[in-house]
Design a protein around this motif. Sequence first.
Motif, mmCIF file in Angstrom:
data_model
loop_
_atom_site.group_PDB
_atom_site.id
_atom_site.type_symbol
_atom_site.label_atom_id
_atom_site.label_comp_id
_atom_site.label_asym_id
_atom_site.label_seq_id
_atom_site.Cartn_x
_atom_site.Cartn_y
_atom_site.Cartn_z
ATOM 1 N N ILE A 100 25.076 -24.881 54.554
ATOM 2 C CA ILE A 100 25.518 -25.107 53.065
ATOM 3 C C ILE A 100 24.474 -25.011 51.998
ATOM 4 O O ILE A 100 24.676 -24.542 50.823
ATOM 5 C CB ILE A 100 26.273 -26.530 52.816
ATOM 6 N N ALA A 101 22.977 -25.239 52.707
ATOM 7 C CA ALA A 101 22.039 -25.019 52.048
ATOM 8 C C ALA A 101 21.796 -23.258 51.349
ATOM 9 O O ALA A 101 21.424 -23.023 50.331
ATOM 10 C CB ALA A 101 20.681 -25.254 52.542
ATOM 11 N N GLU A 102 22.548 -22.439 52.395
ATOM 12 C CA GLU A 102 22.363 -21.140 52.131
ATOM 13 C C GLU A 102 23.074 -20.789 50.842
ATOM 14 O O GLU A 102 22.723 -19.735 50.131
ATOM 15 C CB GLU A 102 22.964 -20.608 53.249
ATOM 16 N N THR A 103 24.189 -21.421 50.428
ATOM 17 C CA THR A 103 24.860 -21.174 49.254
ATOM 18 C C THR A 103 24.362 -22.237 48.171
ATOM 19 O O THR A 103 25.433 -22.339 47.209
ATOM 20 C CB THR A 103 26.413 -21.015 49.476
ATOM 21 N N GLY A 104 23.393 -22.906 48.235
ATOM 22 C CA GLY A 104 22.854 -23.872 47.236
ATOM 23 C C GLY A 104 23.725 -25.219 47.106
ATOM 24 O O GLY A 104 24.036 -25.720 46.167
ATOM 25 N N GLN A 105 24.619 -25.326 48.149
ATOM 26 C CA GLN A 105 25.302 -26.641 48.280
ATOM 27 C C GLN A 105 24.743 -27.963 48.787
ATOM 28 O O GLN A 105 25.737 -28.701 49.113
ATOM 29 C CB GLN A 105 26.824 -26.097 48.740
ATOM 30 N N PHE A 106 23.664 -27.879 49.184
ATOM 31 C CA PHE A 106 23.065 -28.838 49.739
ATOM 32 C C PHE A 106 22.062 -29.603 48.680
ATOM 33 O O PHE A 106 21.310 -28.803 48.041
ATOM 34 C CB PHE A 106 22.142 -28.664 51.208
ATOM 35 N N PRO A 107 22.022 -30.926 48.560
ATOM 36 C CA PRO A 107 23.052 -31.991 49.197
ATOM 37 C C PRO A 107 24.325 -31.886 48.500
ATOM 38 O O PRO A 107 24.489 -31.516 47.301
ATOM 39 C CB PRO A 107 22.164 -33.223 48.651
ATOM 40 N N LEU A 108 25.508 -32.455 49.257
ATOM 41 C CA LEU A 108 26.611 -32.439 48.887
ATOM 42 C C LEU A 108 26.622 -33.455 47.859
ATOM 43 O O LEU A 108 26.506 -34.689 48.203
ATOM 44 C CB LEU A 108 27.768 -32.305 49.999
ATOM 45 N N LYS A 109 27.487 -33.314 46.679
ATOM 46 C CA LYS A 109 27.630 -34.720 45.831
ATOM 47 C C LYS A 109 29.035 -34.994 45.347
ATOM 48 O O LYS A 109 29.820 -33.969 45.377
ATOM 49 C CB LYS A 109 26.748 -33.950 44.496
ATOM 50 N N PRO A 110 29.349 -36.068 44.945
ATOM 51 C CA PRO A 110 30.675 -36.482 44.718
ATOM 52 C C PRO A 110 31.042 -35.969 43.303
ATOM 53 O O PRO A 110 30.306 -35.770 42.429
ATOM 54 C CB PRO A 110 30.602 -37.782 44.818
ATOM 55 N N LYS A 111 32.133 -35.563 43.069
ATOM 56 C CA LYS A 111 32.757 -35.425 41.695
ATOM 57 C C LYS A 111 33.494 -36.726 41.338
ATOM 58 O O LYS A 111 33.387 -37.531 41.834
ATOM 59 C CB LYS A 111 33.668 -34.388 41.811
#
Length: 362
Positions: free
Chosen positions: A51-62
Amino acid sequence: MTQSILTDIKKAAKKSLKAREDELANTQKQLEILSGDLFVGGELPFFKDKIAETGQFPLKPKKLEVLQINVGYMCNQVCAHCHVDAGPDRQEIMTRETMEQCLEVIRNTGAHTLDLTGGAPEMNPDFRWFVEEASKAGIQDFIVRSNLTIILANKKYHDLPEFFKKHNVHVVSSMPHYTRGKTDKQRGEGVFDKSIKALQMLNKVGYGMPNSDLRLDLVYNPSGAFLPANQAAMEHDFKKALKEDFDIDFHNLFAITNLPISRFLDYLIASDNYEDYMYSLVEAYNPAAVENVMCTNTISVSWDGWLYDCDFNQMLDLKVASKVKHIKDYNDDVLSNRDIIISQHCYGCTAGAGSSCQGTVA
């Protein structure tokens, strides 16, 4: 797979991993396997790196939308792929005190969906009291996840369809397939016929009927080491078969990928499918599914009140990465700033069209 392995799996499925004192009843052992040689050796990427490959790390809550509460691991069934490792031998059950703490959070947050699960949530002795009290709290979508057979398990449950109707409960029901063979293979002999009878009872009081506000949805998860097919196509097939064969109506079908944890992990290892299944999950990874995985808008509460990012993390005992870890200390501001805890099982929620307790996400 040899016949002896199939026989061993079938025998083992009559008890929970915990009752069998299986090593996989230890969540740390499961996590070791999930971060084992396949990933350490570099054959497959760790989920955090993917998920870091698409800039989604760290995963955060909404914003919190769903409060999912597991009111106990006790169940009248011992399903082969159960990620909760539920069964009649599980005694973990939520107390009324913890339910009161959950009700306080419901009243004080913007969560619009309450999702009660188990085990068989209906087996908690305070289940009906909790439903009645939570119904007064302004929840927009009140979900109970039923295995269906509980309605017929004992005469004290026979009026559940009427009880659900009285409180406008959204019933989400486990139904692995519209055929007897595939359903009973996963959930136990005789489950299909009892599930059909229960669905007919729900239909009789208005659940699942065209234009009815009494929501009845079914949940499909594969009976083997493969990913679910297209959700819309399966929904069409389920509706056609159940209507033609049993005159049953329902609203939607949710397709959920089996995550490689608990009894399904046990099945994968025993059937020598673990490596192939993990490859399948990673190869089907869809970065678009990450955006809407359920851990981003859900808090999962265990029977004893601990907080988790999702139901699957609960079963791996991966509590939220926050100073606030228990429902009695709930603080929305603190929890909203946490990072979501992830491991390799998260590939199950991001494969293909994605998977959540509400079906596909992408």
